[in-house]
Design an enzyme around this catalytic site. Structure first.
Site, PDB file in Angstrom:
ATOM      1  N   GLY A   1      62.496  71.649  14.075  1.00  0.00           N
ATOM      2  CA  GLY A   1      61.619  71.377  12.936  1.00  0.00           C
ATOM      3  C   GLY A   1      60.514  72.417  12.809  1.00  0.00           C
ATOM      4  O   GLY A   1      60.163  72.848  11.704  1.00  0.00           O
TER       5      GLY A   1
ATOM      6  N   CYS B   1      46.899  66.217  24.426  1.00  0.00           N
ATOM      7  CA  CYS B   1      46.183  66.032  25.682  1.00  0.00           C
ATOM      8  C   CYS B   1      46.462  67.219  26.587  1.00  0.00           C
ATOM      9  O   CYS B   1      47.601  67.512  26.895  1.00  0.00           O
ATOM     10  CB  CYS B   1      46.682  64.743  26.310  1.00  0.00           C
ATOM     11  SG  CYS B   1      46.105  64.408  27.936  1.00  0.00           S
TER      12      CYS B   1
END
Ligand code: PLP
Length: 408
Positions: free
Chosen positions: A73, A326
Site C-alpha cells: 500500500g 510508539c
C-alpha cells in the site's frame, strides 16, 4: 494457529488456506518469469492477467488494465502522489487530511520540506471531515487531493463520493487510500470520481508484499519504479507472481463474501463494544459510530496507557493494537485522536480492536471478560488514585515499547 485471540486485523490478516493453495505452485512448478517468451513465462503471464481481472472486480474497475501491481500500500500511495506531482509539475499544492496513515502523512511532510504547500484538512471530535474546508482549500495550484476511504485507527469512513464530486468540480485528480476499505466495504471506482486508488493484499487475507494501484484509463501517471517494461511501463521490476496470484484469489473471495462478512463481523464488534462499555465504566468508543468499518473498535480507557493495556492483553494471549507510533521508550499519542481533539485523560489509553474473518463469539466474550480485570489491575497499580496510575504504567510501557513499531 496457536491459542491467541487475534484482534489486530487492521495491522495484517492471516492468509486464507484457499489463497495459500492458489499461490503455492508459483514457488515450485510455475516459477517462470512472466516476461520470458518460453512456455514457463507465458503460462505465468496468463495467471497475472487473471489476477488483474479479479482485483479489478473487487474495486469495480471498468477495465483490468487500470490495475497496476505494486509491492504494498505504501508504494501505491507514493506512486500516486509522486506521479501526479511529476505529471502536473507546474502545480505545488497538495490537499490531504490530518488523519492519514503514515504512508501519506510521512510523504506529504517530506514534500512540504521540499517546498510543496500542503493543506492538512482537520476532522471534528467524531473524526468527520468538514467538506466546506475541503472546498475552500482547492485552487488552480492544487496538483492533487489524497484522502483515505476509511481510517486505520478508528475505522471512520469518509464520504468519498461526495469528496470526489467537490474535487472534480475543479478538475483536480483525486487519489483515495482504500487500504483499509478494500475487502471490508463495497467499492465501485467505475462510477465514481476517483482517479487513483490504493489497496494492499495483506489487509484482506493475501500475503504481505503485494498491493495494487488503480489508475483511471486515460490518466497520465509517470512510473515511480523505473527500469523494465513490466506492468505496461507503469511499474518496473519482475513481478511478485505468487503474491499477485494470491491477491487475485483473495480479492475474488472477499468480493463473494463482502456483505456476509461485514454483517457477521459488525455484530461481533458491536457485541465487543457493548461488553467492554458495560463492564468498564471508564471506557468510551472513539470515532463516528455510524460511518465506521464493520470490524474496527477504537476504545479509550480513561487515565490509562494504551501500551500498558496491550501488555496485559498479551499476557492473556490477546493481540490488539494502539494507533500511536510508539518508539523505544516513548509512546506518542495517536495523531488521529489528537486531530479529533480527544481530551488528555482519554488520549493515551486508546486501544484498537480489529476483528476479522476468523473472529468467534467466544473470543469476543473472552476479551469482554478480561478487559475489566486489566483495567482494575492498572488502576490498582497506583496508590495515588487514577491520575497517578499513568506514571506507574510507564514501567510496563517501557518493557514493551522496544518491541513495537508503527502499525497498520
Ligand atoms: N494506508 C492505510 C490506510 C493503511 O492502513 C496502511 C497499512 O496499514 C497503509 C496505507 C500501508 O500499507 P502497506 O502496509 O501495504 O504498505
Amino acid at each position: 494457529m496457536g491459542s491467541e485471540i487475534y484482534f489486530d486485523n487492521n495491522a495484517t490478516t492471516r492468509v486464507l488456506p484457499e489463497v495459500f493453495e492458489a499461490m503455492a505452485p508459483f514457488f515450485t512448478e510455475l516459477y517462470g518469469n512472466p516476461s520470458s517468451i518460453h512456455r514457463f513465462g507465458s503460462q505465468v503471464a496468463g495467471k497475472i492477467s487473471d489476477a488483474r481481472a479479479q482485483v479489478a472486480g473487487l474495486i469495480g474497475a471498468a477495465d483490468p488494465v487500470e490495475i497496476v501491481f505494486t509491492s504494498c500500500g505504501t508504494e501505491g500511495d507514493n506512486t500516486a502522489i509522486r506521479g501526479m506531482l511529476e505529471a502536473r509539475a507546474d502545480k505545488r499544492h497538495i490537499v490531504t487530511t490530518q488523519v492519514e496513515h503514515p504512508a501519506i502523512l510521512g510523504l506529504c511532510q517530506h514534500l512540504e520540506k521540499k517546498g510543496y504547500r500542503v493543506t492538512w484538512l482537520g476532522v471534528d471530535e467524531e473524526g468527520r471531515l468538514d467538506l466546506d474546508e475541503l472546498r475552500d482549500s482547492l485552487s488552480d495550484d492544487t496538483a492533487l487531493v489524497s484522502i483515505m476511504a476509511a481510517n486505520n485507527e478508528t475505522g471512520v469512513i469518509f464520504p468519498i463520493a461526495q469528496i470526489g464530486e467537490i474535487v472534480k468540480t475543479k478538475g483536480i485528480p483525486f487519489h483515495v487510500d482504500a487500504v483499509q476499505a478494500a475487502g471490508k466495504l463495497a467499492l465501485d471506482v467505475k462510477d465514481s470520481p476517483i482517479d487513483l486508488l490504493t489497496i494492499s493484499g495483506h489487509k484482506f487475507y493475501a500475503p504481505k508484499g503485494i498491493g495494487a494501484l488503480y489508475v483511471r484509463r486515460g490518466l497520465t501517471l509517470p512510473p515511480f519504479m523505473i527500469g523494465g517494461h513490466q506492468e505496461k511501463n507503469r511499474r518496473a521490476g519482475t513481478e511478485n507472481v505468487a503474491g499477485i496470484v494470491a491477491m487475485g484469489r483473495a480479492a475474488e473471495l472477499a468480493l463473494g463474501r463482502l456483505q456476509e462478512d461485514a454483517t457477521r463481523v459488525k455484530a461481533l464488534r458491536d457485541q465487543l463494544e457493548e461488553g467492554i462499555l458495560r463492564s468498564c465504566p471508564d471506557a468510551r468508543v472513539n470515532g463516528d459510530r455510524e460511518n465506521r468499518l464493520p470490524n474496527t473498535a477504537n476504545i479509550s480507557f480513561r487515565y490509562l496507557e494504551g501500551e500498558a493495556i496491550l501488555v496485559l492483553l498479551d499476557q492473556y494471549g490477546i493481540c490488539a493494537s494502539t494507533g500511536s507510533a510508539c518508539t523505544a521508550g516513548s509512546a506518542e499519542p495517536s495523531h488521529v485522536l489528537r486531530a479529533m481533539q480527544v481530551a488528555p485523560e482519554w488520549l493515551q489509553g486508546a486501544v484498537r480492536f480489529s476483528l476479522g474473518r476468523f473472529t468467534t463469539a467466544e473470543e469476543v466474550q473472552d476479551v469482554s471478560e478480561k478487559m475489566p480485570l486489566i483495567v482494575e489491575r492498572l488502576q490498582g497499580l497506583s496508590a495515588l488514585g487514577k491520575l497517578g496510575s499513568r506514571q506507574r504504567n510507564e514501567g510496563l510501557v517501557q518493557s514493551v515499547s522496544s518491541r513495537m513499531g508503527a502499525r497498520g
